[in-house]
Design an enzyme around this catalytic site. Structure first.
Site, PDB file in Angstrom:
ATOM      1  N   ARG A  63       0.822  -1.218   0.000  1.00 28.21           N
ATOM      2  CA  ARG A  63       0.000   0.000   0.000  1.00 28.21           C
ATOM      3  C   ARG A  63       0.853   1.263   0.000  1.00 28.21           C
ATOM      4  O   ARG A  63       0.437   2.297  -0.520  1.00 28.21           O
ATOM      5  CB  ARG A  63      -0.985  -0.015   1.183  1.00 28.21           C
ATOM      6  CG  ARG A  63      -2.120  -1.000   1.002  1.00 28.21           C
ATOM      7  CD  ARG A  63      -3.039  -1.022   2.218  1.00 28.21           C
ATOM      8  NE  ARG A  63      -2.350  -1.437   3.417  1.00 28.21           N
ATOM      9  CZ  ARG A  63      -2.093  -2.695   3.761  1.00 28.21           C
ATOM     10  NH1 ARG A  63      -2.499  -3.671   2.986  1.00 28.21           N
ATOM     11  NH2 ARG A  63      -1.438  -2.988   4.866  1.00 28.21           N
ATOM     12  N   GLU A 100       2.614  -5.685  13.598  1.00 30.46           N
ATOM     13  CA  GLU A 100       1.525  -5.732  14.587  1.00 30.46           C
ATOM     14  C   GLU A 100       0.894  -7.128  14.545  1.00 30.46           C
ATOM     15  O   GLU A 100       0.381  -7.626  15.529  1.00 30.46           O
ATOM     16  CB  GLU A 100       0.483  -4.657  14.212  1.00 30.46           C
ATOM     17  CG  GLU A 100      -0.558  -4.401  15.275  1.00 30.46           C
ATOM     18  CD  GLU A 100      -1.682  -3.503  14.789  1.00 30.46           C
ATOM     19  OE1 GLU A 100      -1.661  -3.074  13.624  1.00 30.46           O
ATOM     20  OE2 GLU A 100      -2.597  -3.253  15.580  1.00 30.46           O
TER      21      GLU A 100
HETATM   22  P1  AMP Z   1       4.190  -1.603  11.851  1.00 30.47           P
HETATM   23  O1  AMP Z   1       5.477  -2.192  11.385  1.00 30.47           O
HETATM   24  O2  AMP Z   1       3.618  -2.314  13.034  1.00 30.47           O
HETATM   25  O3  AMP Z   1       4.279  -0.110  12.047  1.00 30.47           O
HETATM   26  O4  AMP Z   1       3.113  -1.876  10.705  1.00 30.47           O
HETATM   27  C1  AMP Z   1       3.017  -1.047   9.607  1.00 30.47           C
HETATM   28  C2  AMP Z   1       2.735  -1.805   8.357  1.00 30.47           C
HETATM   29  O5  AMP Z   1       1.742  -2.814   8.516  1.00 30.47           O
HETATM   30  C3  AMP Z   1       2.201  -0.867   7.306  1.00 30.47           C
HETATM   31  O6  AMP Z   1       2.832  -1.182   6.074  1.00 30.47           O
HETATM   32  C4  AMP Z   1       0.718  -1.108   7.272  1.00 30.47           C
HETATM   33  O7  AMP Z   1       0.268  -1.173   5.957  1.00 30.47           O
HETATM   34  C5  AMP Z   1       0.508  -2.434   7.962  1.00 30.47           C
HETATM   35  N1  AMP Z   1      -0.442  -2.367   9.080  1.00 30.47           N
HETATM   36  C6  AMP Z   1      -0.157  -2.625  10.385  1.00 30.47           C
HETATM   37  N2  AMP Z   1      -1.240  -2.512  11.150  1.00 30.47           N
HETATM   38  C7  AMP Z   1      -2.248  -2.161  10.335  1.00 30.47           C
HETATM   39  C8  AMP Z   1      -3.643  -1.857  10.547  1.00 30.47           C
HETATM   40  N3  AMP Z   1      -4.197  -1.911  11.753  1.00 30.47           N
HETATM   41  N4  AMP Z   1      -4.363  -1.496   9.460  1.00 30.47           N
HETATM   42  C9  AMP Z   1      -3.800  -1.429   8.238  1.00 30.47           C
HETATM   43  N5  AMP Z   1      -2.517  -1.708   7.982  1.00 30.47           N
HETATM   44  C10 AMP Z   1      -1.740  -2.065   9.006  1.00 30.47           C
END
Ligand code: AMP
Length: 175
Positions: A63, A100
């Site tokens: 995305r 996450e």
């Molecule tokens: P993080 O590494 O935990 O900051 O996760 C960020 C990445 O995971 C991004 O590329 C987001 O597209 C995706 N992502 C993580 N959590 C979500 C969520 N709740 N909704 C949409 N995309 C998420």
């Protein structure tokens, strides 16, 4: 611009228990299919970066590519893809990180960043910060400097910013 972003916020769709139980996934596809809303996102980001000096936008698959490539085109910057393991054809450098909702690795072409050049990283969403931290490490390993990190959405309660040290972090919409 703030008024336009309120409309955008309203279009972000919460999908519960995706991709696994307990996660509320922020679905941006309703924003992308609305020309005015998508344009507001890119215009707002471009405005926030207008005073910043940098040469490249590096975005995270998948995305992040949608937003990052539109922004690179709008701002006249080079685009660098950060991709999931095994997707880039040439010599790569790689970082593993925790999501996450799981583990993953991202890669960048080893020669993507010219030494000393300034890079803005772009993603759709900042959650725990693991992905972004890996991205900043890749840029640094390749010899670049992170000018700032910019996101469409920030999930503040996950405190991703704290993982990103002294880097400048910008987000348009916070939850
Ligand atoms: P993080 O590494 O935990 O900051 O996760 C960020 C990445 O995971 C991004 O590329 C987001 O597209 C995706 N992502 C993580 N959590 C979500 C969520 N709740 N909704 C949409 N995309 C998420």
């Amino acid at each position: 611009m703030e008024e336009k972003l309120d409309k955008v916020r309203f279009l972000v769709r919460d999908v519960r228990d995706y991709p696994k139980k307990g996660i509320v996934f922020k679905d941006i596809t309703p924003v992308l299919k609305d020309p005015e809303a998508f344009s507001s996102v890119i215009e707002s980001m471009a405005a926030k970066l207008s005073e910043m000096e940098f040469e490249y936008i590096a975005s995270i698959e998948a995305r992040g590519f949608i937003i990052g490539s539109a922004l690179a085109y709008k701002m006249g910057k080079g685009f660098i893809p950060l991709r999931k393991k095994g997707k880039l054809p040439y010599n790569t450098i790689s970082r593993e990180y925790a999501l996450e909702y799981g583990n993953a690795a991202i890669e960048m072409h080893a020669d993507a960043v010219s030494k000393g050049s300034r890079v803005v990283t772009v993603d759709d969403l900042l959650a725990t910060g693991g992905t972004s931290k890996a991205a900043t490490e890749l840029v640094a390993e390749a010899g670049g400097e992170v000018a700032c990190l910019i996101y469409f959405i920030e999930l503040e309660f996950l405190k991703g910013r704290e993982k990103l040290g002294g880097n400048k972090v910008i987000s348009l919409i916070k939850y």
